[in-house]
Write a protein that holds these residues in place. Structure first.
Motif, PDB file in Angstrom:
ATOM      1  N   ARG A  49       0.820  -1.212   0.000  1.00 12.84           N
ATOM      2  CA  ARG A  49       0.000   0.000   0.000  1.00 12.84           C
ATOM      3  C   ARG A  49       0.855   1.264   0.000  1.00 12.84           C
ATOM      4  O   ARG A  49       0.418   2.310  -0.482  1.00 12.84           O
ATOM      5  CB  ARG A  49      -0.939  -0.020   1.206  1.00 12.84           C
ATOM      6  CG  ARG A  49      -2.042  -1.068   1.091  1.00 12.84           C
ATOM      7  CD  ARG A  49      -2.751  -1.308   2.411  1.00 12.84           C
ATOM      8  NE  ARG A  49      -3.728  -2.391   2.272  1.00 12.84           N
ATOM      9  CZ  ARG A  49      -4.008  -3.272   3.224  1.00 12.84           C
ATOM     10  NH1 ARG A  49      -3.401  -3.203   4.397  1.00 12.84           N
ATOM     11  NH2 ARG A  49      -4.905  -4.224   3.015  1.00 12.84           N
ATOM     12  N   ALA A  50       2.067   1.140   0.537  1.00 16.86           N
ATOM     13  CA  ALA A  50       2.989   2.272   0.546  1.00 16.86           C
ATOM     14  C   ALA A  50       3.837   2.334  -0.731  1.00 16.86           C
ATOM     15  O   ALA A  50       4.736   3.173  -0.835  1.00 16.86           O
ATOM     16  CB  ALA A  50       3.899   2.188   1.762  1.00 16.86           C
ATOM     17  N   ASN A  51       3.568   1.417  -1.676  1.00 20.19           N
ATOM     18  CA  ASN A  51       4.304   1.355  -2.949  1.00 20.19           C
ATOM     19  C   ASN A  51       5.807   1.134  -2.741  1.00 20.19           C
ATOM     20  O   ASN A  51       6.627   1.607  -3.533  1.00 20.19           O
ATOM     21  CB  ASN A  51       4.071   2.618  -3.781  1.00 20.19           C
ATOM     22  CG  ASN A  51       2.638   2.758  -4.227  1.00 20.19           C
ATOM     23  OD1 ASN A  51       2.033   1.793  -4.688  1.00 20.19           O
ATOM     24  ND2 ASN A  51       2.078   3.947  -4.083  1.00 20.19           N
ATOM     25  N   ASP A  52       6.155   0.414  -1.682  1.00 20.01           N
ATOM     26  CA  ASP A  52       7.553   0.098  -1.402  1.00 20.01           C
ATOM     27  C   ASP A  52       7.870  -1.276  -1.998  1.00 20.01           C
ATOM     28  O   ASP A  52       7.768  -2.307  -1.327  1.00 20.01           O
ATOM     29  CB  ASP A  52       7.803   0.109   0.105  1.00 20.01           C
ATOM     30  CG  ASP A  52       9.284   0.058   0.466  1.00 20.01           C
ATOM     31  OD1 ASP A  52      10.054  -0.508  -0.319  1.00 20.01           O
ATOM     32  OD2 ASP A  52       9.642   0.592   1.545  1.00 20.01           O
ATOM     33  N   VAL A  53       8.255  -1.292  -3.262  1.00 11.94           N
ATOM     34  CA  VAL A  53       8.468  -2.540  -3.995  1.00 11.94           C
ATOM     35  C   VAL A  53       9.574  -3.373  -3.369  1.00 11.94           C
ATOM     36  O   VAL A  53       9.473  -4.602  -3.267  1.00 11.94           O
ATOM     37  CB  VAL A  53       8.789  -2.244  -5.474  1.00 11.94           C
ATOM     38  CG1 VAL A  53       9.098  -3.534  -6.238  1.00 11.94           C
ATOM     39  CG2 VAL A  53       7.626  -1.508  -6.132  1.00 11.94           C
ATOM     40  N   SER A  54      10.632  -2.726  -2.939  1.00  9.60           N
ATOM     41  CA  SER A  54      11.765  -3.433  -2.340  1.00  9.60           C
ATOM     42  C   SER A  54      11.364  -4.136  -1.052  1.00  9.60           C
ATOM     43  O   SER A  54      11.753  -5.289  -0.811  1.00  9.60           O
ATOM     44  CB  SER A  54      12.903  -2.449  -2.062  1.00  9.60           C
ATOM     45  OG  SER A  54      13.979  -3.102  -1.414  1.00  9.60           O
ATOM     46  N   LEU A  55      10.563  -3.454  -0.229  1.00  6.38           N
ATOM     47  CA  LEU A  55      10.136  -4.055   1.032  1.00  6.38           C
ATOM     48  C   LEU A  55       9.152  -5.195   0.794  1.00  6.38           C
ATOM     49  O   LEU A  55       9.201  -6.220   1.495  1.00  6.38           O
ATOM     50  CB  LEU A  55       9.510  -2.986   1.934  1.00  6.38           C
ATOM     51  CG  LEU A  55       9.276  -3.363   3.401  1.00  6.38           C
ATOM     52  CD1 LEU A  55      10.567  -3.862   4.054  1.00  6.38           C
ATOM     53  CD2 LEU A  55       8.714  -2.184   4.176  1.00  6.38           C
ATOM     54  N   VAL A  56       8.277  -5.047  -0.194  1.00  6.82           N
ATOM     55  CA  VAL A  56       7.371  -6.143  -0.556  1.00  6.82           C
ATOM     56  C   VAL A  56       8.179  -7.378  -0.946  1.00  6.82           C
ATOM     57  O   VAL A  56       7.885  -8.500  -0.503  1.00  6.82           O
ATOM     58  CB  VAL A  56       6.441  -5.735  -1.721  1.00  6.82           C
ATOM     59  CG1 VAL A  56       5.714  -6.960  -2.289  1.00  6.82           C
ATOM     60  CG2 VAL A  56       5.425  -4.707  -1.263  1.00  6.82           C
ATOM     61  N   LYS A  57       9.204  -7.179  -1.751  1.00  3.03           N
ATOM     62  CA  LYS A  57      10.059  -8.293  -2.179  1.00  3.03           C
ATOM     63  C   LYS A  57      10.737  -8.948  -0.978  1.00  3.03           C
ATOM     64  O   LYS A  57      10.840 -10.177  -0.906  1.00  3.03           O
ATOM     65  CB  LYS A  57      11.109  -7.795  -3.172  1.00  3.03           C
ATOM     66  CG  LYS A  57      11.986  -8.890  -3.745  1.00  3.03           C
ATOM     67  CD  LYS A  57      12.956  -8.338  -4.782  1.00  3.03           C
ATOM     68  CE  LYS A  57      13.837  -9.446  -5.349  1.00  3.03           C
ATOM     69  NZ  LYS A  57      14.791  -8.911  -6.364  1.00  3.03           N
ATOM     70  N   SER A  58      11.170  -8.129  -0.021  1.00  2.34           N
ATOM     71  CA  SER A  58      11.832  -8.659   1.168  1.00  2.34           C
ATOM     72  C   SER A  58      10.876  -9.516   1.993  1.00  2.34           C
ATOM     73  O   SER A  58      11.232 -10.620   2.443  1.00  2.34           O
ATOM     74  CB  SER A  58      12.358  -7.500   2.022  1.00  2.34           C
ATOM     75  OG  SER A  58      12.882  -7.971   3.249  1.00  2.34           O
ATOM     76  N   TYR A  59       9.656  -9.036   2.179  1.00  3.62           N
ATOM     77  CA  TYR A  59       8.665  -9.816   2.934  1.00  3.62           C
ATOM     78  C   TYR A  59       8.272 -11.080   2.177  1.00  3.62           C
ATOM     79  O   TYR A  59       8.034 -12.126   2.792  1.00  3.62           O
ATOM     80  CB  TYR A  59       7.441  -8.963   3.242  1.00  3.62           C
ATOM     81  CG  TYR A  59       7.658  -7.976   4.370  1.00  3.62           C
ATOM     82  CD1 TYR A  59       8.137  -8.404   5.610  1.00  3.62           C
ATOM     83  CD2 TYR A  59       7.380  -6.626   4.207  1.00  3.62           C
ATOM     84  CE1 TYR A  59       8.334  -7.506   6.648  1.00  3.62           C
ATOM     85  CE2 TYR A  59       7.575  -5.719   5.251  1.00  3.62           C
ATOM     86  CZ  TYR A  59       8.055  -6.172   6.458  1.00  3.62           C
ATOM     87  OH  TYR A  59       8.244  -5.275   7.489  1.00  3.62           O
TER      88      TYR A  59
END
Length: 299
Positions: free
Chosen positions: A220-230
């Motif tokens: 939802r925060a458009n943080d692609v890198s963090l999504v990938k990490s999770y």
């Protein structure tokens, strides 16, 4: 994120009420967006009609409007399907989820008739559920597009593991921008969101709700890198599933999930009859893997 919760059992036809409460509190505290009762992970096909209705009533009381509740209602009998939809409405559920009938072959035209027959008997919003591995029948894309014309139908959950089919489904946003598109296979969660999806209905959320909730917050925060990490962390849950017999679809994964929840002190690990719990050796292996995951996933 709507976890498809397991159904805690204390006997062959008895809810583990304390386990049910602990599980729901564990999920709500973990930040999930809603609760999905009586999906495939809830062993719906193996539960008596009486127990299904009782479980919905109990769970809705515990949740007490703190999160939306969706209820799986599918039965080969339209009459029983409609009865469970009514029970869901009376319990205060927010929506119902309908997959395809199974056992007898059903044409796509008959599938449309089945959905329409359910909608005639309820005012609750309805989510379609594509689960061909278990029902041996797809909601073909053309059928979903036809059903998308019905306002009461509000989206679809896809557990086909076919990301190309899922991408095609999300193209229906052009005619139903309000629709929700959920993915069932958790290793595809990030990819499904990138493809235009809404969220997940993922078995692993039963164990690690905060991890899945964090991924959704990052999305939802458009943080692609963090999504990938999770997503990389979520993929590590496969190590727990691999303790089970992966030659069979789904049920061994439900069994190992219940075993892990039992180790965590949340609910009993009993499966609906005639299915057996995990073996003592599998339980021992699961405990080792779970301890490692708790450390590595930061849970």
């Amino acid at each position: 994120m709507f976890p498809p919760i397991v159904t805690p059992l204390a006997g062959p036809d008895q809810i583990d009420e304390a386990g049910c409460e602990r599980l729901l509190e564990h999920l709500i505290a973990g930040g999930v967006d809603g609760i999905f009762l009586l999906g495939s992970s809830g062993e719906i096909a193996s539960l008596s009609h009486r127990l299904r209705a009782e479980f919905v009533q109990k769970a809705c009381q515990i949740v007490n409007r703190r999160a939306p509740v969706l209820v799986g209602i599918t039965d080969n009998s339209i009459v029983e399907t409609n009865r469970l939809a009514q029970a869901a409405a009376e319990a205060g559920a927010d929506g119902i989820v309908l997959t395809t009938p199974f056992y007898f072959s059903v044409s796509q035209a008959e599938l449309v008739t089945y959905v329409q027959a359910v909608l005639q008997e309820t005012e609750l919003p309805l989510l379609l559920y594509n689960m061909p591995a278990m029902t041996k029948l797809w909601f073909e894309f053309e059928t979903v597009a036809e059903l998308a014309q019905i306002e009461q139908i509000v989206g679809i959950k896809d557990s086909s593991q076919d990301i190309n089919y899922y991408r095609k489904l999300t193209s229906l946003k052009s005619i139903r921008p309000d629709w929700a598109f959920f993915i069932g296979h958790e290793t595809l969660l990030a990819e499904s969101l990138h493809a235009g999806g809404t969220g997940g209905v993922n078995l692993g959320t039963n164990l690690f709700p905060r991890l899945f909730a964090n991924l959704m917050q990052a999305h939802r925060a458009n943080d692609v890198s963090l999504v990938k990490s999770y997503q990389t962390k979520i993929n590590q849950i496969e190590a727990l599933y691999n303790v089970a017999d992966r030659s069979l679809p789904l049920l061994p994964l439900i069994a190992i999930t219940k075993t892990a929840l039992s180790i965590m002190g949340i609910c009993d690990d009993r499966l609906a009859s005639p299915h057996h719990r995990c073996t003592a050796e599998q339980r021992q292996q699961a405990a080792i893997v779970l301890e490692r995951l708790n450390t590595e996933l930061g849970q």
